[in-house]
Design a protein around this motif. Structure first.
Motif, short mmCIF file in Angstrom:
data_model
loop_
_atom_site.label_atom_id
_atom_site.label_comp_id
_atom_site.label_asym_id
_atom_site.label_seq_id
_atom_site.Cartn_x
_atom_site.Cartn_y
_atom_site.Cartn_z
N ALA A 36 0.84 -1.21 0.00
CA ALA A 36 0.00 0.00 0.00
C ALA A 36 0.87 1.25 0.00
O ALA A 36 0.55 2.24 -0.68
N TYR A 37 1.97 1.22 0.74
CA TYR A 37 2.89 2.36 0.80
C TYR A 37 3.50 2.63 -0.58
O TYR A 37 3.52 3.77 -1.05
N VAL A 38 3.99 1.59 -1.23
CA VAL A 38 4.60 1.76 -2.56
C VAL A 38 3.57 2.27 -3.56
O VAL A 38 3.85 3.18 -4.34
N GLU A 39 2.37 1.74 -3.53
CA GLU A 39 1.30 2.20 -4.42
C GLU A 39 0.96 3.67 -4.17
O GLU A 39 0.82 4.46 -5.10
N ALA A 40 0.86 4.06 -2.90
CA ALA A 40 0.55 5.45 -2.56
C ALA A 40 1.69 6.38 -2.98
O ALA A 40 1.44 7.50 -3.45
N MET A 41 2.93 5.94 -2.83
CA MET A 41 4.06 6.76 -3.26
C MET A 41 4.06 6.94 -4.78
O MET A 41 4.30 8.05 -5.27
N ASP A 42 3.80 5.87 -5.53
CA ASP A 42 3.72 5.97 -7.00
C ASP A 42 2.67 7.00 -7.41
O ASP A 42 2.92 7.88 -8.24
N LYS A 43 1.49 6.88 -6.82
CA LYS A 43 0.41 7.81 -7.15
C LYS A 43 0.76 9.23 -6.73
O LYS A 43 0.48 10.19 -7.44
N GLY A 44 1.37 9.38 -5.55
CA GLY A 44 1.74 10.71 -5.06
C GLY A 44 2.79 11.37 -5.93
O GLY A 44 2.68 12.55 -6.27
N ILE A 45 3.82 10.63 -6.32
CA ILE A 45 4.90 11.17 -7.14
C ILE A 45 4.37 11.61 -8.50
O ILE A 45 4.79 12.62 -9.05
N LEU A 46 3.41 10.87 -9.04
CA LEU A 46 2.90 11.20 -10.36
C LEU A 46 1.71 12.16 -10.34
O LEU A 46 1.63 13.05 -11.17
N SER A 47 0.79 11.98 -9.39
CA SER A 47 -0.43 12.79 -9.47
C SER A 47 -0.88 13.38 -8.14
O SER A 47 -2.03 13.80 -8.02
N GLY A 48 0.01 13.43 -7.16
CA GLY A 48 -0.35 14.03 -5.88
C GLY A 48 -0.63 15.52 -6.01
O GLY A 48 -0.03 16.22 -6.82
N THR A 49 -1.55 16.01 -5.19
CA THR A 49 -1.99 17.41 -5.28
C THR A 49 -1.07 18.37 -4.55
O THR A 49 -1.13 19.58 -4.77
N GLY A 50 -0.24 17.86 -3.64
CA GLY A 50 0.62 18.73 -2.85
C GLY A 50 -0.05 19.23 -1.58
O GLY A 50 0.58 19.86 -0.75
N LEU A 87 0.03 4.87 9.13
CA LEU A 87 0.31 6.27 8.81
C LEU A 87 1.80 6.52 8.76
O LEU A 87 2.57 5.95 9.53
N THR A 88 2.19 7.39 7.86
CA THR A 88 3.57 7.85 7.79
C THR A 88 3.56 9.30 7.31
O THR A 88 2.57 9.77 6.76
N ILE A 89 4.65 9.98 7.53
CA ILE A 89 4.78 11.37 7.08
C ILE A 89 5.67 11.38 5.85
O ILE A 89 6.79 10.85 5.87
N ALA A 90 5.16 11.94 4.76
CA ALA A 90 5.95 12.04 3.53
C ALA A 90 5.54 13.28 2.76
O ALA A 90 4.37 13.63 2.70
N ASP A 91 6.52 13.95 2.21
CA ASP A 91 6.31 15.13 1.38
C ASP A 91 7.32 15.04 0.25
O ASP A 91 8.38 14.44 0.41
N GLY A 92 7.04 15.64 -0.88
CA GLY A 92 8.00 15.60 -1.96
C GLY A 92 7.56 16.42 -3.15
O GLY A 92 6.39 16.77 -3.30
N LYS A 93 8.55 16.73 -3.98
CA LYS A 93 8.28 17.44 -5.23
C LYS A 93 9.51 17.32 -6.11
O LYS A 93 10.60 16.97 -5.66
N ILE A 94 9.33 17.62 -7.38
CA ILE A 94 10.45 17.57 -8.31
C ILE A 94 11.31 18.81 -8.08
O ILE A 94 10.80 19.91 -7.89
N LEU A 95 12.61 18.62 -8.05
CA LEU A 95 13.53 19.72 -7.81
C LEU A 95 14.00 20.36 -9.11
O LEU A 95 14.21 21.56 -9.17
N ASP A 96 14.18 19.55 -10.15
CA ASP A 96 14.64 20.04 -11.45
C ASP A 96 13.72 19.47 -12.51
O ASP A 96 13.79 18.28 -12.84
N ALA A 97 12.85 20.29 -13.05
CA ALA A 97 11.86 19.83 -14.03
C ALA A 97 12.38 19.82 -15.45
O ALA A 97 11.67 19.42 -16.37
N SER A 98 13.62 20.22 -15.68
CA SER A 98 14.13 20.35 -17.05
C SER A 98 14.23 19.01 -17.79
O SER A 98 14.17 18.97 -19.01
N GLY A 99 14.36 17.91 -17.06
CA GLY A 99 14.47 16.60 -17.71
C GLY A 99 13.22 15.77 -17.60
O GLY A 99 13.23 14.57 -17.85
N CYS A 100 12.11 16.39 -17.21
CA CYS A 100 10.84 15.69 -17.03
C CYS A 100 9.90 16.02 -18.19
O CYS A 100 9.62 17.20 -18.44
N TYR A 101 9.44 15.00 -18.90
CA TYR A 101 8.55 15.18 -20.04
C TYR A 101 7.29 14.37 -19.84
O TYR A 101 7.36 13.17 -19.61
#
Length: 190
Positions: free
Chosen positions: A9-23, A169-183
């Motif tokens: 469940a954690y890995v699935e939530a992280m995948d979804k968060g990294i790709l489509s999380g609202t922040g 429950l766990t605490i996690a936050d994240g975002k892309i730091l350099d978007a220049s190589g993300c397509y």
């Protein structure tokens, strides 16, 4: 068994968060981050055309990101489009184009790693609407995750449903730091 279920469940939530999380109370996903400006649109014909991939995506990747990126695709898109590419003589290109078991869990597409994700994380090309993201090319190390690496577990019995409820429950936050190589690779109607 509960640890295995929570890990999945954690890995699935992280995948979804990294790709489509609202922040908001979760990771900021690359498909929702306004700083990710790079996108390409591919029609069904483009998906099967190596030249279109070269011109629309690979030619645009900055030198600083070359040799570092990977693709994220649902398995059905890989199986239906990447592994069915043909040359002008109708010969399959998949032997030259892919290495490893890209049709199973991972592999490569013309030298770039491919990681498969579920279709609820990234839409399959055939079922996606025009403008939907059907794949991502990115440099994973450009995405930062901040976490305390601690998990909390709470368990109670729901008398109305007559079942045990386990909540992790766990605490996690994240975002892309350099978007220049993300397509973002998006579907375009022909």
């Amino acid at each position: 068994e509960i640890v295995k279920i929570m890990a999945e469940a954690y890995v699935e939530a992280m995948d979804k968060g990294i790709l489509s999380g609202t922040g908001a109370g979760q990771l900021l996903g690359i498909t929702k981050d306004s700083r990710v400006k790079n996108s390409i649109e591919l029609t069904e014909t483009d998906m099967a055309d190596w030249t279109a991939w070269r011109k629309k995506l690979f030619a645009k990747v900055p030198l600083s990101k070359r040799g570092k990126g990977e693709f994220l695709f649902p398995p059905s898109t890989v199986e239906s489009y990447l592994l069915t590419m043909k040359d002008n003589n109708n010969r399959p290109l998949f032997r030259e184009a892919t290495e490893g078991n890209v049709g199973n869990l991972a592999g490569s597409f013309f030298g770039r790693d491919v990681t498969l994700v579920e279709p609820d994380v990234i839409a399959d090309f055939d079922t996606a609407a025009s403008g939907d993201v059907i794949g991502v090319f990115w440099v994973p190390s450009d995405y930062a995750i901040n976490t305390n690496l601690e998990f909390g577990m709470k368990r109670w019995f729901d008398d109305d449903k007559n079942e045990w409820v386990n909540k992790g429950l766990t605490i996690a936050d994240g975002k892309i730091l350099d978007a220049s190589g993300c397509y973002l690779i998006k579907k375009k109607q022909s």
